[in-house]
Design a protein around this motif. Sequence first.
Motif, PDB file in Angstrom:
ATOM      1  N   ARG A   1       0.713   5.327   0.329  1.00 42.96           N
ATOM      2  CA  ARG A   1      -0.159   6.455   0.704  1.00 42.96           C
ATOM      3  C   ARG A   1       0.581   7.766   0.582  1.00 42.96           C
ATOM      4  O   ARG A   1       1.580   7.978   1.255  1.00 42.96           O
ATOM      5  CB  ARG A   1      -0.659   6.281   2.146  1.00 42.96           C
ATOM      6  CG  ARG A   1      -1.838   5.363   2.200  1.00 42.96           C
ATOM      7  CD  ARG A   1      -2.842   5.659   3.298  1.00 42.96           C
ATOM      8  NE  ARG A   1      -3.725   4.503   3.341  1.00 42.96           N
ATOM      9  CZ  ARG A   1      -3.478   3.406   4.060  1.00 42.96           C
ATOM     10  NH1 ARG A   1      -2.430   3.363   4.842  1.00 42.96           N
ATOM     11  NH2 ARG A   1      -4.301   2.388   4.004  1.00 42.96           N
ATOM     12  N   ASN A   2       0.089   8.607  -0.306  1.00 45.18           N
ATOM     13  CA  ASN A   2       0.631   9.964  -0.489  1.00 45.18           C
ATOM     14  C   ASN A   2       2.150  10.001  -0.624  1.00 45.18           C
ATOM     15  O   ASN A   2       2.828  10.786   0.040  1.00 45.18           O
ATOM     16  CB  ASN A   2       0.207  10.856   0.685  1.00 45.18           C
ATOM     17  CG  ASN A   2      -1.278  10.797   0.916  1.00 45.18           C
ATOM     18  OD1 ASN A   2      -1.750  10.185   1.885  1.00 45.18           O
ATOM     19  ND2 ASN A   2      -2.037  11.371  -0.004  1.00 45.18           N
TER      20      ASN A   2
ATOM     21  N   SER B   1      -0.919   7.455  -4.490  1.00 48.77           N
ATOM     22  CA  SER B   1      -1.511   6.458  -3.591  1.00 48.77           C
ATOM     23  C   SER B   1      -2.102   5.338  -4.439  1.00 48.77           C
ATOM     24  O   SER B   1      -2.816   5.612  -5.400  1.00 48.77           O
ATOM     25  CB  SER B   1      -2.636   7.068  -2.758  1.00 48.77           C
ATOM     26  OG  SER B   1      -2.150   8.124  -1.959  1.00 48.77           O
TER      27      SER B   1
ATOM     28  N   ASN C   1       2.827  12.663  -4.832  1.00 45.37           N
ATOM     29  CA  ASN C   1       1.631  12.349  -4.065  1.00 45.37           C
ATOM     30  C   ASN C   1       0.831  11.181  -4.655  1.00 45.37           C
ATOM     31  O   ASN C   1      -0.345  11.306  -4.976  1.00 45.37           O
ATOM     32  CB  ASN C   1       0.746  13.605  -3.977  1.00 45.37           C
ATOM     33  CG  ASN C   1      -0.246  13.486  -2.840  1.00 45.37           C
ATOM     34  OD1 ASN C   1      -0.033  12.699  -1.907  1.00 45.37           O
ATOM     35  ND2 ASN C   1      -1.338  14.233  -2.923  1.00 45.37           N
TER      36      ASN C   1
ATOM     37  N   GLY D   1       4.949  10.514   2.909  1.00 49.28           N
ATOM     38  CA  GLY D   1       4.033   9.411   2.689  1.00 49.28           C
ATOM     39  C   GLY D   1       4.572   8.097   3.226  1.00 49.28           C
ATOM     40  O   GLY D   1       5.713   8.032   3.688  1.00 49.28           O
TER      41      GLY D   1
ATOM     42  N   THR E   1       0.830  -1.204   0.000  1.00 56.20           N
ATOM     43  CA  THR E   1       0.000   0.000   0.000  1.00 56.20           C
ATOM     44  C   THR E   1       0.861   1.248   0.000  1.00 56.20           C
ATOM     45  O   THR E   1       1.751   1.387   0.839  1.00 56.20           O
ATOM     46  CB  THR E   1      -0.913   0.012   1.247  1.00 56.20           C
ATOM     47  OG1 THR E   1      -1.549  -1.264   1.324  1.00 56.20           O
ATOM     48  CG2 THR E   1      -1.966   1.087   1.141  1.00 56.20           C
TER      49      THR E   1
ATOM     50  N   GLU F   1      -2.869   0.644  -4.304  1.00 54.09           N
ATOM     51  CA  GLU F   1      -2.715  -0.612  -3.580  1.00 54.09           C
ATOM     52  C   GLU F   1      -2.444  -1.742  -4.564  1.00 54.09           C
ATOM     53  O   GLU F   1      -3.091  -1.820  -5.612  1.00 54.09           O
ATOM     54  CB  GLU F   1      -4.009  -0.902  -2.808  1.00 54.09           C
ATOM     55  CG  GLU F   1      -3.887  -2.067  -1.871  1.00 54.09           C
ATOM     56  CD  GLU F   1      -5.209  -2.415  -1.192  1.00 54.09           C
ATOM     57  OE1 GLU F   1      -6.256  -1.910  -1.632  1.00 54.09           O
ATOM     58  OE2 GLU F   1      -5.180  -3.217  -0.246  1.00 54.09           O
TER      59      GLU F   1
END
Lengths: 279, 276
Positions: free
Chosen positions: B6-7, B27, B25, B62, B4, B29
């Motif tokens: 994130r950001n 994100s 930035n 992130g 994962t 999965e």
Amino acid sequence: MRSETIIKVDNIYHSYPDGTPALNGISLDIKRGEFVALVGKNGCGKSTLIKHLNGLLIPDKGVVTVNGMDTSLPSNLWTIRQMVGMVFQNPDTQFVRTTVEEDVAFGPENLALSSENIKKRTYKALSDTSMEEFRDREPKSLSGGQMQRAAIAGVMAMDPECIIFDEVTSMLDQGGRREILTYLNNIRSSGRTIIYVTHMLEEVLNADRIVLMNNNEIRYTGPPSEFFMQEGLEEMGIEVPDIIQLIRRLQQANIIEPEFHFTDINRLADRICRSLSGI
Amino acid sequence: MSITLRNISYSYNRGTSAQTDAIENISFEIRKGKFTGIVGDSGAGKSTLIRLLNGLLKPDSGTITIDGMNAAIPEVKKIVGVLFQNPEKQLFCTTGYEDIAFGPSNMELDENEIHQRVVEAGELVGIDQNQLNKSPFKLSGGEQRRLAMAGVLATRPEYLILDEPTSGMDAEGRQTFLKYLQAVHSRGTTVVMVSHQISEILSVAEEVILIRKGKVGFTGSTEDFITRSRSHVPPITSLMRNIKHRGFDVDNAVFTVDDALSQILKCRDNRKGDKR
């Protein structure tokens, strides 16, 4: 007057040291200023053939001449290698000096030219490949495409009549490949003879001639437009672009006429739709 | 269980005049068990992303978690295997066997276990005993690359990440390589493959992530990508969209020669039927 043929390959044979045949009776004339694409599966003999074109290898049988000079005579080799330059696959293994500029100057320095002349040639080669801004950089710090351009500049600085490119884009990504193809066209318009080895057919659709090798022999030589009409290309390791494959199948199904040549998607869609409408 | 992001942002030469923003930035999965393809133009940030995924680079901001663990911790390296571009350049042992054994022997396994893993990894990529005993440099280019993949597989990673694994290979070598890669995936390894050849990705991947200028341009199933993506679709898909746009009843969510042909033939037959 100089003859129209720059390199003449006359029925040559070559075997590897262990006796495996690598070239089986190859004949090929390269014309001055011609852009010849050499294609074929890995292991078909392409690399062995091009190493014969500037005397890196000497045929076991048969003769190769460059501007009439026999490559098997050691006294000719120095001149032949100045006439026929070579750029290799791995961009990062072709450098000997610490900056791009010094590296490009390496070849001309060995020609015993005046320092003025060396400088002139080096600058010209750097500018022809748009590498001026990188002249002080260490070759290893460049991107793959830039490294290959630096390697090409090194060869250009020798002012060869003919340049052989041995799968120079195979280690590059799409951007790097596009970079090299642009400079290839510049070199082509300078009137130099180009021999371009690749297995990416889409790179050479605008070549003057495609030479296809398979099992150590030449199987086809002719213009790109007729190249894809041949049967059995896939078995010879040639990747026929999907869209060309579809056109062939549509031609077999009588949806488009056999003479149709692909130019762009929109025109192809137009042709298919007219056929579907019964026009 | 997943990888994962994130950001995530990453810039080279951060804080200097030469700062280049590679990832901005991002994100997304990557689900465990899936075969995910990451596509995008050169310079889009794909290679940077791979280096971030296996902890070679640390994000400027992130978090990246792999099965809930921070990607930078050493534990993660045990479950993530990476096959870098042109991996055959990293072969260095006197036999293929030793090359594959190099990874597992650094894991403090006993000899039996190492042997078992080497043979199994060799089999998985189609390198037989006879070839294992040869110098890796006597193998063909395609075999060398599969040998390098076996070296990674022998460490039994749960996630296998590959950066442009088929670059420079001919059509046959590429197909063979992908066949073995699919076999690896079907045994339960999560595969993440980066490529700029979209049709190659579509033929093997279940999920697609498109990276465009350091951002995520698309993420979803392969089918969704073919129907919805505005860019990077294969020429065959563009052609079918073009035909459909002209008012012909064809399925435009196809990208293979066979599917396109059968759609066009079906359309022709339907129209003939209507006329009668």
